[in-house]
Design an enzyme around this catalytic site. Structure first.
Site, short mmCIF file in Angstrom:
data_model
loop_
_atom_site.label_atom_id
_atom_site.label_comp_id
_atom_site.label_asym_id
_atom_site.label_seq_id
_atom_site.Cartn_x
_atom_site.Cartn_y
_atom_site.Cartn_z
N CYS A 14 0.81 -1.22 0.00
CA CYS A 14 0.00 0.00 0.00
C CYS A 14 0.85 1.27 0.00
CB CYS A 14 -0.94 0.00 1.20
SG CYS A 14 -2.10 -1.38 1.20
N HIS A 28 -3.46 7.40 1.78
CA HIS A 28 -3.83 6.06 1.34
C HIS A 28 -5.24 5.78 1.83
CE1 HIS A 28 -4.08 1.85 0.74
NE2 HIS A 28 -3.79 1.51 1.97
N ASN A 63 -10.11 -0.15 -0.50
CA ASN A 63 -8.66 -0.08 -0.41
C ASN A 63 -8.08 -0.67 -1.70
OD1 ASN A 63 -5.93 -0.36 0.12
ND2 ASN A 63 -6.21 -1.17 2.19
#
Length: 323
Positions: free
Chosen positions: A114, A250, A280
């Protein structure tokens, strides 16, 4: 004068299939309300059968090039941040290079889960600052739907697929914190925390594996580390949180996003949030949010932006950029 990597184009791509939270109710012990309350996610996109990470990355890149009024022949390098490449090798970036019709320059992947896009931006900025490249396409693209355990309700409802891209161009700037472009970066990792977020398979174990996560532990590390790396990057640029126009974090979990903003002393009015619509998307989430934020009219030229992310490794970092 200082050579900065300036953003001159943005673009993103999302697969056609939209999966609302309610769709999971038929196969999992979960509800739309449960997912929303714990993550802020309302829906996500899943790649179609046969649609790959490099397919999505190329489409996002094409849109970033169009936004800049340039073509693939104007690009010197491609950096793709991904943990879900099409093949073990060659890199997804070289596949994007081919799909764009780009026959010169170089292309490579960056893998920091990520945090991958933050790592990729840092690498691209260094390539431009050192004179190794004039224009660099930086892409985040993921097909996390392919590594989900669909019986694990705590993880499979959180992730989605997509891609986002920025086109960076080297420009001479005065060398102050008022410059346009990437002003500073901060990268970190700590392999002691591998077991908090990982995929239990890989090439050397001859298995594909599924994503495994200790959500509560990741959350505990995330807020502290994200606020710390953002403040460190700002300090390196000679700036402070009060100077920030937008945090573009993020997009993992709305509670992490809210907690980080609070720890930095910033209002959620200064945060670009897309997690409700995309879930996500790992390394794709920051460039997706930047592109969407620009489309919405939130992000404008001259705005000071902080992006920050944390992912498996643990790996985390932040980039300060003036739009």
């Amino acid at each position: 004068m200082t050579r900065r990597a300036v953003v001159v184009g943005t673009g993103h791509y999302l697969p056609e299939r939209v999966v609302e939270n309610a769709e999971f109710e038929a196969t999992l012990d979960t509800t739309d309300e449960w997912i929303r309350s714990r993550s802020g996610i309302e829906r996500r996109h899943f790649a179609a059968e046969g649609e790959t990470t490099s397919d999505m990355a190329a489409k996002a890149a094409e849109r970033a090039l169009a936004d800049a009024g340039l073509t693939a022949e104007d690009v010197d390098a491609i950096v793709v941040a991904t943990s879900t490449p099409d093949l073990t090798f060659p890199s997804a970036a070289t596949m994007v290079q081919s799909k764009l019709g780009m026959t010169k320059g170089f292309a490579f992947d960056v893998q920091a889960v990520c945090a991958g896009f933050v790592y990729a931006l840092s690498n691209a900025s260094a390539l431009i600052a050192s004179g190794q490249a004039e224009r660099v396409l930086v892409i985040g693209a993921e097909t996390f739907s392919r590594i989900m355990d669909w019986t694990d309700r705590s993880t499979c409802v959180l992730f989605g697929d997509g891609a986002g891209a920025l086109l960076l161009e080297g420009q001479e700037q005065p060398g102050t914190h008022r410059d346009r472009g990437i002003l500073s970066t901060d990268l970190n990792s700590d392999g002691r925390y591998k077991d908090l977020l990982y995929v239990d398979g890989g090439v050397s174990t001859q298995s594909t594996g599924y994503l495994r996560m200790q959500g509560n532990q990741v959350f505990r590390h995330a807020v502290e580390k994200l606020a710390s790396t953002a403040n460190t990057a700002l300090d390196r640029a000679g700036l402070a949180a009060a100077d920030v126009d937008w945090i573009v974090p993020h997009q993992a979990n709305i509670r992490i996003i809210q907690g980080t903003a609070k720890k930095m002393g910033l209002s959620m009015d200064k945060v670009v949030v897309t997690v409700q619509d995309h879930g996500n998307t790992s390394a794709a989430s920051i460039p997706l949010a930047l592109s969407v934020g620009k489309e919405r009219g939130q992000i404008k030229q001259g705005d000071l932006i902080v992006t920050e992310a944390i992912g498996g490794g643990l790996a985390w970092g932040a980039v300060v950029v003036r739009w």
